[in-house]
Design a protein around this motif. Sequence first.
Motif, PDB file in Angstrom:
ATOM      1  N   LEU A  34       0.787  -1.144   0.024  1.00  0.00           N
ATOM      2  CA  LEU A  34       0.128   0.106   0.084  1.00  0.00           C
ATOM      3  C   LEU A  34       0.907   1.230  -0.055  1.00  0.00           C
ATOM      4  CD1 LEU A  34      -2.598  -1.110   2.903  1.00  0.00           C
ATOM      5  CD2 LEU A  34      -2.930  -1.345   0.281  1.00  0.00           C
ATOM      6  N   ALA A  35       0.430   2.307  -0.470  1.00  0.00           N
ATOM      7  CA  ALA A  35       1.312   3.351  -0.666  1.00  0.00           C
ATOM      8  C   ALA A  35       0.266   4.668  -0.843  1.00  0.00           C
ATOM      9  CB  ALA A  35       2.114   3.263  -2.034  1.00  0.00           C
ATOM     10  N   TRP A  36       1.230   5.639  -0.497  1.00  0.00           N
ATOM     11  CA  TRP A  36       0.381   7.262  -0.663  1.00  0.00           C
ATOM     12  C   TRP A  36       0.901   8.083  -1.519  1.00  0.00           C
ATOM     13  CZ3 TRP A  36      -4.095   8.741   1.214  1.00  0.00           C
ATOM     14  CH2 TRP A  36      -4.721   8.013   2.339  1.00  0.00           C
ATOM     15  N   PHE A  37       0.421   8.421  -2.568  1.00  0.00           N
ATOM     16  CA  PHE A  37       0.928   9.377  -3.375  1.00  0.00           C
ATOM     17  C   PHE A  37       0.361  10.808  -3.375  1.00  0.00           C
ATOM     18  CE2 PHE A  37       3.352   6.827  -6.571  1.00  0.00           C
ATOM     19  CZ  PHE A  37       3.226   5.685  -5.929  1.00  0.00           C
ATOM     20  N   ARG A  38       0.966  11.584  -3.918  1.00  0.00           N
ATOM     21  CA  ARG A  38       0.232  13.029  -4.218  1.00  0.00           C
ATOM     22  C   ARG A  38       0.384  13.848  -5.499  1.00  0.00           C
ATOM     23  NH1 ARG A  38       3.750  16.292   0.476  1.00  0.00           N
ATOM     24  NH2 ARG A  38       5.715  16.476  -0.701  1.00  0.00           N
ATOM     25  N   ALA A  96      -2.829   3.942  -3.076  1.00  0.00           N
ATOM     26  CA  ALA A  96      -2.613   2.840  -4.231  1.00  0.00           C
ATOM     27  C   ALA A  96      -2.343   1.557  -3.589  1.00  0.00           C
ATOM     28  CB  ALA A  96      -1.716   3.480  -5.010  1.00  0.00           C
ATOM     29  N   ALA A  97      -2.631   0.461  -4.236  1.00  0.00           N
ATOM     30  CA  ALA A  97      -2.062  -0.811  -4.039  1.00  0.00           C
ATOM     31  C   ALA A  97      -1.688  -1.670  -5.338  1.00  0.00           C
ATOM     32  CB  ALA A  97      -3.713  -1.365  -3.377  1.00  0.00           C
ATOM     33  N   ALA A  98      -0.880  -2.572  -4.586  1.00  0.00           N
ATOM     34  CA  ALA A  98      -0.094  -3.397  -5.792  1.00  0.00           C
ATOM     35  C   ALA A  98       0.082  -4.795  -5.125  1.00  0.00           C
ATOM     36  CB  ALA A  98       0.912  -3.034  -6.352  1.00  0.00           C
ATOM     37  N   PRO A  99      -0.027  -5.831  -5.706  1.00  0.00           N
ATOM     38  CA  PRO A  99       0.274  -7.158  -5.091  1.00  0.00           C
ATOM     39  C   PRO A  99       1.849  -7.212  -4.803  1.00  0.00           C
ATOM     40  CG  PRO A  99      -0.444  -7.440  -7.393  1.00  0.00           C
ATOM     41  CD  PRO A  99      -0.524  -5.838  -6.986  1.00  0.00           C
ATOM     42  N   VAL A 100       2.675  -6.428  -5.647  1.00  0.00           N
ATOM     43  CA  VAL A 100       4.014  -6.533  -5.407  1.00  0.00           C
ATOM     44  C   VAL A 100       4.616  -5.142  -5.400  1.00  0.00           C
ATOM     45  CG1 VAL A 100       6.375  -6.929  -6.354  1.00  0.00           C
ATOM     46  CG2 VAL A 100       4.413  -8.560  -6.762  1.00  0.00           C
ATOM     47  N   CYS A 101       5.126  -4.812  -4.137  1.00  0.00           N
ATOM     48  CA  CYS A 101       5.417  -3.426  -4.059  1.00  0.00           C
ATOM     49  C   CYS A 101       6.355  -2.691  -4.983  1.00  0.00           C
ATOM     50  CB  CYS A 101       6.495  -3.244  -2.843  1.00  0.00           C
ATOM     51  SG  CYS A 101       5.980  -2.008  -1.685  1.00  0.00           S
ATOM     52  N   GLY A 102       5.806  -1.540  -5.373  1.00  0.00           N
ATOM     53  CA  GLY A 102       6.447  -1.026  -6.461  1.00  0.00           C
ATOM     54  C   GLY A 102       7.476   0.138  -6.293  1.00  0.00           C
ATOM     55  N   ALA A 108       3.536   1.021 -10.987  1.00  0.00           N
ATOM     56  CA  ALA A 108       3.510  -0.239 -10.456  1.00  0.00           C
ATOM     57  C   ALA A 108       2.289  -0.666  -9.559  1.00  0.00           C
ATOM     58  CB  ALA A 108       4.866  -0.348  -9.506  1.00  0.00           C
ATOM     59  N   TYR A 109       1.441   0.239  -9.781  1.00  0.00           N
ATOM     60  CA  TYR A 109       0.233   0.245  -8.827  1.00  0.00           C
ATOM     61  C   TYR A 109      -0.862   0.038  -9.635  1.00  0.00           C
ATOM     62  CZ  TYR A 109       3.455   1.252  -4.615  1.00  0.00           C
ATOM     63  OH  TYR A 109       4.168   1.268  -3.937  1.00  0.00           O
ATOM     64  N   SER A 110      -1.780  -1.012  -9.340  1.00  0.00           N
ATOM     65  CA  SER A 110      -2.950  -1.306 -10.309  1.00  0.00           C
ATOM     66  C   SER A 110      -3.996  -0.501  -9.573  1.00  0.00           C
ATOM     67  CB  SER A 110      -2.932  -2.704 -10.232  1.00  0.00           C
ATOM     68  OG  SER A 110      -2.031  -3.477 -10.387  1.00  0.00           O
ATOM     69  N   TYR A 111      -4.218  -0.353  -8.338  1.00  0.00           N
ATOM     70  CA  TYR A 111      -5.527   0.138  -7.753  1.00  0.00           C
ATOM     71  C   TYR A 111      -5.241   1.387  -7.022  1.00  0.00           C
ATOM     72  CZ  TYR A 111      -6.348  -4.737  -8.440  1.00  0.00           C
ATOM     73  OH  TYR A 111      -6.579  -6.132  -9.006  1.00  0.00           O
ATOM     74  N   TRP A 112      -6.165   2.578  -7.234  1.00  0.00           N
ATOM     75  CA  TRP A 112      -6.138   3.509  -6.807  1.00  0.00           C
ATOM     76  C   TRP A 112      -7.426   4.211  -6.281  1.00  0.00           C
ATOM     77  CZ3 TRP A 112      -1.648   6.649  -6.967  1.00  0.00           C
ATOM     78  CH2 TRP A 112      -0.488   6.234  -7.926  1.00  0.00           C
TER      79      TRP A 112
END
Length: 122
Positions: A34-38, A96-102, A108-112
Amino acid sequence: QVQLVESGGGSVQPGGSLRLSCAHSTTIFSTYCLAWFRQVPGKAREGIVYIDSDGTGDYADSVKGRFTVSKDNTKHTLYLQMNSLKPEDTAMYYCAAAPVCGGYDSNAYSYWGQGTQVTVSS
């Protein structure tokens, strides 16, 4: 279906604090990165923090020491505690989320999520 829903954005004065939340489905919470972007208009999306399923992760230099990411497994929610906010933190914030950390690569993140606006001004 994977869903990410951010909340908690708003307007705050410099030096203030906000806590963002990102609610998501049970499946991705436990196994995904899981990640945070801006993002500000006209600029590329900037990764600021990510946390993998094992709890490891990293903070961008721009937020290190001021922002803290955490997860609540029982509530299936990712949080971003933002302290000592600066005008340059003004942006739309996305989880954002991804099955493998990007890392900080947005591709690299599929879901937002849909984003939540943070505005820091006096």
